[in-house]
Design an enzyme around this catalytic site. Structure first.
Site, PDB file in Angstrom:
ATOM      1  N   GLN A 157       1.080  -0.821 -19.864  1.00 41.80           N
ATOM      2  CA  GLN A 157       0.534  -1.888 -19.002  1.00 41.80           C
ATOM      3  C   GLN A 157      -0.988  -1.869 -19.139  1.00 41.80           C
ATOM      4  OE1 GLN A 157       2.434   0.929 -17.972  1.00 41.80           O
ATOM      5  NE2 GLN A 157       2.615   0.702 -15.778  1.00 41.80           N
ATOM      6  N   TYR A 178       2.380 -10.718  -1.373  1.00 38.97           N
ATOM      7  CA  TYR A 178       0.941 -10.455  -1.190  1.00 38.97           C
ATOM      8  C   TYR A 178       0.105 -11.542  -1.878  1.00 38.97           C
ATOM      9  CZ  TYR A 178      -3.518  -7.984  -2.044  1.00 38.97           C
ATOM     10  OH  TYR A 178      -4.846  -7.629  -2.143  1.00 38.97           O
ATOM     11  N   ASP A 235      -6.743  -5.080  16.840  1.00 40.25           N
ATOM     12  CA  ASP A 235      -5.803  -5.685  15.889  1.00 40.25           C
ATOM     13  C   ASP A 235      -6.208  -7.146  15.708  1.00 40.25           C
ATOM     14  OD1 ASP A 235      -3.717  -6.908  14.602  1.00 40.25           O
ATOM     15  OD2 ASP A 235      -2.163  -5.758  15.637  1.00 40.25           O
ATOM     16  N   LYS A 291      -4.463   2.990  -5.514  1.00 41.32           N
ATOM     17  CA  LYS A 291      -4.272   2.320  -6.790  1.00 41.32           C
ATOM     18  C   LYS A 291      -4.411   3.334  -7.919  1.00 41.32           C
ATOM     19  CE  LYS A 291      -6.941  -0.532  -4.768  1.00 41.32           C
ATOM     20  NZ  LYS A 291      -8.305  -0.595  -5.232  1.00 41.32           N
ATOM     21  N   ALA A 292      -4.174   2.867  -9.153  1.00 41.19           N
ATOM     22  CA  ALA A 292      -4.001   3.805 -10.262  1.00 41.19           C
ATOM     23  C   ALA A 292      -5.160   4.796 -10.453  1.00 41.19           C
ATOM     24  CB  ALA A 292      -3.713   3.034 -11.546  1.00 41.19           C
ATOM     25  N   ARG A 346      -3.324  -7.505 -17.072  1.00 37.30           N
ATOM     26  CA  ARG A 346      -4.188  -8.358 -16.254  1.00 37.30           C
ATOM     27  C   ARG A 346      -5.643  -7.952 -16.478  1.00 37.30           C
ATOM     28  NH1 ARG A 346      -2.882  -7.244 -10.489  1.00 37.30           N
ATOM     29  NH2 ARG A 346      -1.490  -9.013 -10.585  1.00 37.30           N
ATOM     30  N   GLY A 394      -2.558  -2.453  -0.642  1.00 35.61           N
ATOM     31  CA  GLY A 394      -2.318  -1.201  -1.364  1.00 35.61           C
ATOM     32  C   GLY A 394      -2.095  -1.467  -2.834  1.00 35.61           C
TER      33      GLY A 394
HETATM   34  P1  NAD Z   1      -8.515  -1.388   2.690  1.00 39.34           P
HETATM   35  O1  NAD Z   1      -7.097  -1.128   3.030  1.00 39.34           O
HETATM   36  O2  NAD Z   1      -9.390  -0.208   2.396  1.00 39.34           O
HETATM   37  O3  NAD Z   1      -9.220  -2.218   3.835  1.00 39.34           O
HETATM   38  C1  NAD Z   1      -8.528  -3.143   4.625  1.00 39.34           C
HETATM   39  C2  NAD Z   1      -8.902  -2.870   6.069  1.00 39.34           C
HETATM   40  O4  NAD Z   1      -8.241  -3.843   6.885  1.00 39.34           O
HETATM   41  C3  NAD Z   1      -8.430  -1.496   6.560  1.00 39.34           C
HETATM   42  O5  NAD Z   1      -9.521  -0.768   7.086  1.00 39.34           O
HETATM   43  C4  NAD Z   1      -7.403  -1.819   7.638  1.00 39.34           C
HETATM   44  O6  NAD Z   1      -7.411  -0.902   8.708  1.00 39.34           O
HETATM   45  C5  NAD Z   1      -7.860  -3.195   8.087  1.00 39.34           C
HETATM   46  N1  NAD Z   1      -6.792  -3.954   8.737  1.00 39.34           N
HETATM   47  C6  NAD Z   1      -5.553  -4.249   8.240  1.00 39.34           C
HETATM   48  N2  NAD Z   1      -4.849  -4.935   9.143  1.00 39.34           N
HETATM   49  C7  NAD Z   1      -5.657  -5.085  10.236  1.00 39.34           C
HETATM   50  C8  NAD Z   1      -5.477  -5.703  11.495  1.00 39.34           C
HETATM   51  N3  NAD Z   1      -4.332  -6.327  11.837  1.00 39.34           N
HETATM   52  N4  NAD Z   1      -6.496  -5.647  12.366  1.00 39.34           N
HETATM   53  C9  NAD Z   1      -7.652  -5.017  12.064  1.00 39.34           C
HETATM   54  N5  NAD Z   1      -7.880  -4.424  10.893  1.00 39.34           N
HETATM   55  C10 NAD Z   1      -6.883  -4.460   9.974  1.00 39.34           C
HETATM   56  O7  NAD Z   1      -8.513  -2.413   1.459  1.00 39.34           O
HETATM   57  P2  NAD Z   1      -9.702  -2.867   0.498  1.00 39.34           P
HETATM   58  O8  NAD Z   1      -9.410  -2.313  -0.842  1.00 39.34           O
HETATM   59  O9  NAD Z   1     -11.010  -2.615   1.136  1.00 39.34           O
HETATM   60  O10 NAD Z   1      -9.430  -4.438   0.428  1.00 39.34           O
HETATM   61  C11 NAD Z   1     -10.210  -5.356   1.192  1.00 39.34           C
HETATM   62  C12 NAD Z   1      -9.740  -6.768   0.935  1.00 39.34           C
HETATM   63  O11 NAD Z   1      -9.870  -7.088  -0.448  1.00 39.34           O
HETATM   64  C13 NAD Z   1      -8.275  -7.032   1.285  1.00 39.34           C
HETATM   65  O12 NAD Z   1      -8.136  -8.330   1.789  1.00 39.34           O
HETATM   66  C14 NAD Z   1      -7.566  -6.933  -0.044  1.00 39.34           C
HETATM   67  O13 NAD Z   1      -6.363  -7.665  -0.055  1.00 39.34           O
HETATM   68  C15 NAD Z   1      -8.614  -7.509  -0.978  1.00 39.34           C
HETATM   69  N6  NAD Z   1      -8.460  -7.010  -2.349  1.00 39.34           N
HETATM   70  C16 NAD Z   1      -8.821  -5.745  -2.674  1.00 39.34           C
HETATM   71  C17 NAD Z   1      -8.641  -5.290  -3.980  1.00 39.34           C
HETATM   72  C18 NAD Z   1      -9.003  -3.901  -4.394  1.00 39.34           C
HETATM   73  O14 NAD Z   1      -8.853  -3.583  -5.582  1.00 39.34           O
HETATM   74  N7  NAD Z   1      -9.488  -3.041  -3.513  1.00 39.34           N
HETATM   75  C19 NAD Z   1      -8.090  -6.146  -4.949  1.00 39.34           C
HETATM   76  C20 NAD Z   1      -7.716  -7.422  -4.567  1.00 39.34           C
HETATM   77  C21 NAD Z   1      -7.930  -7.856  -3.264  1.00 39.34           C
HETATM   78  N1  GDD Z   2      -0.874   3.163  -7.993  1.00 38.97           N
HETATM   79  C1  GDD Z   2      -0.379   3.758  -9.079  1.00 38.97           C
HETATM   80  N2  GDD Z   2      -0.045   5.083  -9.020  1.00 38.97           N
HETATM   81  N3  GDD Z   2      -0.171   3.029 -10.206  1.00 38.97           N
HETATM   82  C2  GDD Z   2       0.328   3.662 -11.284  1.00 38.97           C
HETATM   83  C3  GDD Z   2       0.660   5.021 -11.283  1.00 38.97           C
HETATM   84  C4  GDD Z   2       0.475   5.771 -10.091  1.00 38.97           C
HETATM   85  O1  GDD Z   2       0.726   6.962  -9.997  1.00 38.97           O
HETATM   86  N4  GDD Z   2       1.159   5.343 -12.513  1.00 38.97           N
HETATM   87  C5  GDD Z   2       1.112   4.231 -13.244  1.00 38.97           C
HETATM   88  N5  GDD Z   2       0.633   3.201 -12.507  1.00 38.97           N
HETATM   89  C6  GDD Z   2       0.518   1.806 -12.976  1.00 38.97           C
HETATM   90  C7  GDD Z   2       1.257   0.812 -12.094  1.00 38.97           C
HETATM   91  O2  GDD Z   2       2.646   0.851 -12.367  1.00 38.97           O
HETATM   92  C8  GDD Z   2       0.614  -0.498 -12.542  1.00 38.97           C
HETATM   93  O3  GDD Z   2       1.261  -0.972 -13.693  1.00 38.97           O
HETATM   94  C9  GDD Z   2      -0.824  -0.075 -12.898  1.00 38.97           C
HETATM   95  O4  GDD Z   2      -0.822   1.374 -12.955  1.00 38.97           O
HETATM   96  C10 GDD Z   2      -1.865  -0.503 -11.863  1.00 38.97           C
HETATM   97  O5  GDD Z   2      -1.335  -0.192 -10.602  1.00 38.97           O
HETATM   98  P1  GDD Z   2      -2.208  -0.334  -9.244  1.00 38.97           P
HETATM   99  O6  GDD Z   2      -3.597   0.126  -9.490  1.00 38.97           O
HETATM  100  O7  GDD Z   2      -1.433   0.325  -8.158  1.00 38.97           O
HETATM  101  O8  GDD Z   2      -2.154  -1.891  -8.911  1.00 38.97           O
HETATM  102  P2  GDD Z   2      -2.325  -3.269  -9.730  1.00 38.97           P
HETATM  103  O9  GDD Z   2      -3.514  -3.249 -10.636  1.00 38.97           O
HETATM  104  O10 GDD Z   2      -1.028  -3.627 -10.364  1.00 38.97           O
HETATM  105  O11 GDD Z   2      -2.604  -4.250  -8.523  1.00 38.97           O
HETATM  106  C11 GDD Z   2      -3.734  -3.947  -7.698  1.00 38.97           C
HETATM  107  O12 GDD Z   2      -4.795  -4.769  -8.010  1.00 38.97           O
HETATM  108  C12 GDD Z   2      -4.723  -6.082  -7.527  1.00 38.97           C
HETATM  109  C13 GDD Z   2      -5.955  -6.832  -7.958  1.00 38.97           C
HETATM  110  O13 GDD Z   2      -6.105  -6.778  -9.329  1.00 38.97           O
HETATM  111  C14 GDD Z   2      -3.285  -3.975  -6.265  1.00 38.97           C
HETATM  112  O14 GDD Z   2      -4.162  -3.142  -5.497  1.00 38.97           O
HETATM  113  C15 GDD Z   2      -3.317  -5.331  -5.662  1.00 38.97           C
HETATM  114  O15 GDD Z   2      -3.266  -5.210  -4.244  1.00 38.97           O
HETATM  115  C16 GDD Z   2      -4.628  -6.011  -6.012  1.00 38.97           C
HETATM  116  O16 GDD Z   2      -4.674  -7.297  -5.460  1.00 38.97           O
END
Ligand code: NAD
Ligand code: GDD
Length: 411
Positions: free
Chosen positions: A261, A179, A83, A222-223, A340, A108
Site C-alpha cells: 500500500q 468517515y 462535548d 496511524k501508521a 493515496r 483515528g
Molecule cells: P485528534 O483525535 O488528535 O483530535 C481530535 C480532538 O477532537 C480530540 O482531542 C478529541 O477529544 C476531540 N473531540 C472529539 N469528539 C469531541 C466532542 N464530541 N466534543 C469535544 N471534543 C471532541 O485528531 P487530529 O489528528 O488532531 O485530527 C483533527 C482533525 O483533522 C479531525 O477533524 C480529523 O478528522 C482531521 N484529519 C486529520 C488527519 C490526520 O492525519 N491527523 C487526516 C485527515 C483529517
Molecule cells: N495504523 C496502522 N497500524 N496502519 C498500518 C499498520 C499498523 O500497525 N500496519 C500497516 N498499516 C497500513 C494500513 O493498513 C494502511 O494501509 C496504511 O498503513 C496507512 O494506515 P493509517 O496511517 O492508519 O491510515 P490511512 O493513511 O489509511 O488513513 C489515515 O489518513 C487519512 C488522511 O489521509 C486516517 O487517519 C484517516 O483518518 C485520515 O483521514
C-alpha cells in the site's frame, strides 16, 4: 448539559483528569476558538495562534490534555471542557468569536476507522451540525473545517491508478467509509451556510499528518506512530525476555497487508503553516494539505526502524537485537485504500505552500517523542499496574481490548 461520556472516554491511567484554565478577556479582544483544541492538530494550531497573534485563544475539547501533550498554558488563554455535539456547549465555545477552527472529530487510523462507520459518522455529523448552526447564529466571520483525504473516490485509489488526488476529483462522490462520507457532506453543508450567510469558510483536506503529540497507542494511531511504538515495544519485550511470560516472544514487526500500500505523510509543523496560510487567504475552495511524496508502507516501516534506532541510541538500556527485525504481514489487518497521495498543484499556486520537512526528519522527531513517552509510560504503569499488564501493553499496544483511547502519554 453534557452528553454522557463515551465508553472509551476514560483513560485507565487518568480517570479523573480535568482542567480549569482561564484568564480574563477584555471586551476589545479578538476571539479565536479552536474546537478539538487539545487534540493533535488542534493543539499545534492553537499554540501557534497564541504565540503569533494578540488574540484571545479559546480551546474547547472533551478532554483536558494528558501529561505529555501540549499543556494548556502553551495553547490557549481559556479552556472549555465539554462535548461539542451538544449545541449549548458549542454556543459557549463560540460566543463572541470572530474566527473558529473545527478540529474536533472522532478520528483515528485504519485500525479505528475500519468497521466503525456508524459510530464515527454519526458522532462527527452531530459536531458539524452543531458547529454550522452556531456559526450562523453567532455570525462568526471566518471558519475553518478540518476535512480529509478520505473524501476522494475510492476507485481513484486503486493500484495502477495515478493516485495523486486533486481537489476537483472529489465529485462525483464515492468516498472512503462513513468517515469520508461525513467529511464530504460536511464540507458541502458548510459551503451552503457560507453562500447563504456572512460567514466565510476555509476547508483543508488533510493527508496523513504525523509528528510529536499525536496518538501513538490505544488503537487510533496511524501508521508512522504505530510502527514507532511497535519498535519501542519490541525492544522492551527483548529486554523482558527472560521473564516467564515471554517464552514465545517473536522478534518481528507486524504490518497490516502486504506493505505494498502507498501513502504520503506530512509533518505537523508544515501542516500548521498551511492551515494558517489558508485561513489568512481568500481561498474558499477545499485545499489539500499533505505531502506529495508517496512511499510504500513497507518502506515506511524501514524508515521508522532507522528513526527508532537513532532515537533510542541516546537513552536506550538495550539495543534492538541484530539481525534486523523480521516483518510479519497480517493480511487480515485493516488496509483502507491501496494508494493515496496529495496533488499539491492547487495549494502551491494559490498559497505558495509546499512541505519543508522531509519524511526522514519528521520521523526522527516523532521517534524521539515516542521513545521518551514509552519510557515515562512504563514508569507510570508500573506504579499502579502489574508487570503482566505492562507486558500485555507491549504485545498489544492497548491496555485493554475494550479501551480505544484517544490519548496516551504520561509523565
Ligand atoms: P485528534 O483525535 O488528535 O483530535 C481530535 C480532538 O477532537 C480530540 O482531542 C478529541 O477529544 C476531540 N473531540 C472529539 N469528539 C469531541 C466532542 N464530541 N466534543 C469535544 N471534543 C471532541 O485528531 P487530529 O489528528 O488532531 O485530527 C483533527 C482533525 O483533522 C479531525 O477533524 C480529523 O478528522 C482531521 N484529519 C486529520 C488527519 C490526520 O492525519 N491527523 C487526516 C485527515 C483529517
Ligand atoms: N495504523 C496502522 N497500524 N496502519 C498500518 C499498520 C499498523 O500497525 N500496519 C500497516 N498499516 C497500513 C494500513 O493498513 C494502511 O494501509 C496504511 O498503513 C496507512 O494506515 P493509517 O496511517 O492508519 O491510515 P490511512 O493513511 O489509511 O488513513 C489515515 O489518513 C487519512 C488522511 O489521509 C486516517 O487517519 C484517516 O483518518 C485520515 O483521514
Amino acid at each position: 448539559p453534557d452528553a454522557p461520556p463515551r465508553p472509551d472516554a476514560v483513560d485507565p491511567l487518568y480517570p479523573d483528569l480535568e482542567a480549569e484554565f482561564t484568564v480574563s478577556v477584555s471586551a476589545f479582544s479578538y476571539l479565536i476558538s479552536v474546537l478539538g483544541g487539545t487534540g493533535f492538530i488542534g493543539s499545534h494550531v492553537a499554540k501557534r495562534l497564541k504565540e503569533e497573534t494578540s488574540s484571545h485563544v479559546i480551546a474547547a475539547d472533551q478532554y483536558a490534555p494528558m501529561p505529555g501533550h501540549l499543556p494548556l498554558e502553551a495553547i490557549c488563554d481559556e479552556f472549555i471542557q465539554c462535548d461539542l455535539r451538544v449545541k449549548s456547549n458549542m454556543e459557549r465555545a463560540l460566543r463572541g468569536c470572530q474566527e473558529a477552527f473545527l478540529f474536533a472529530a472522532d478520528m483515528g487510523g485504519m485500525g479505528y476507522l475500519a468497521g466503525n462507520d456508524f459510530e464515527v459518522a454519526s458522532w462527527n455529523i452531530q459536531i458539524t451540525i452543531s458547529f454550522a448552526s452556531v456559526c450562523i447564529a453567532e455570525r462568526i466571520e471566518k471558519v475553518f473545517f478540518a476535512s480529509s483525504a478520505c473524501v476522494y473516490p475510492e476507485p481513484l485509489q486503486k493500484h495502477g491508478h495515478a493516485f495523486k488526488l486533486a481537489e476537483d476529483s472529489a465529485w462525483p462522490a464515492d468516498p472512503q467509509d462513513g468517515y469520508g462520507l461525513e467529511k464530504l457532506f460536511s464540507e458541502r453543508m458548510l459551503e451552503y451556510s457560507s453562500n447563504e450567510t456572512s460567514t466565510s469558510i476555509r476547508i483543508a483536506r488533510f493527508h496523513n499528518i504525523f509528528g510529536p503529540n499525536g496518538t501513538w497507542y490505544g488503537g487510533r494511531e496511524k501508521a508512522p506512530a504505530a510502527f514507532l511504538r511497535k519498535f519501542a515495544c519490541l525492544r522492551e519485550l527483548q529486554f523482558l525476555k527472560p521473564h516467564k511470560y515471554l517464552q514465545d516472544h517473536k522478534n518481528e514487526l507486524i504490518i497490516w497487508g502486504t506493505g505494498g500500500q502507498r501513502r504520503s505523510f506530512c509533518y505537523i509543523t508544515d501542516a500548521v503553516d498551511a492551515v494558517l496560510l489558508l485561513m489568512n487567504s481568500d481561498v474558499t475552495k477545499p485545499v489539500n494539505i499533505g505531502s506529495d511524496r508517496d512511499v510504500s508502507i513497507l518502506d515506511l516501516s524501514h524508515l521508522c526502524e532507522e528513526s527508532f534506532r537513532l532515537a533510542q541510541s541516546t537513552g536506550a538500556e538495550v539495543p534492538i537485537e541484530e539481525p534486523r527485525l523480521q516483518r510479519f504481514h497480517d493480511t487480515e489487518g485493516p488496509i483502507g485504500v491501496d494508494c493515496r497521495s496529495s496533488d499539491n498543484k492547487f495549494i502551491k499556486e494559490t498559497l505558495g505552500w509546499e512541505p519543508l520537512t522531509s519524511l526522514e526528519d519528521g520521523l526522527n522527531q516523532t521517534a524521539v517523542f515516542i521513545v521518551e513517552q514509552h519510557r515515562l509510560l512504563k514508569k507510570n504503569v508500573l506504579k499502579s499496574h502489574s508487570m503482566e499488564d505492562w507486558i500485555r501493553f507491549n504485545q498489544q499496544g492497548v491496555f485493554s481490548t475494550h479501551v480505544l483511547q484517544t490519548r496516551g502519554p504520561v509523565t
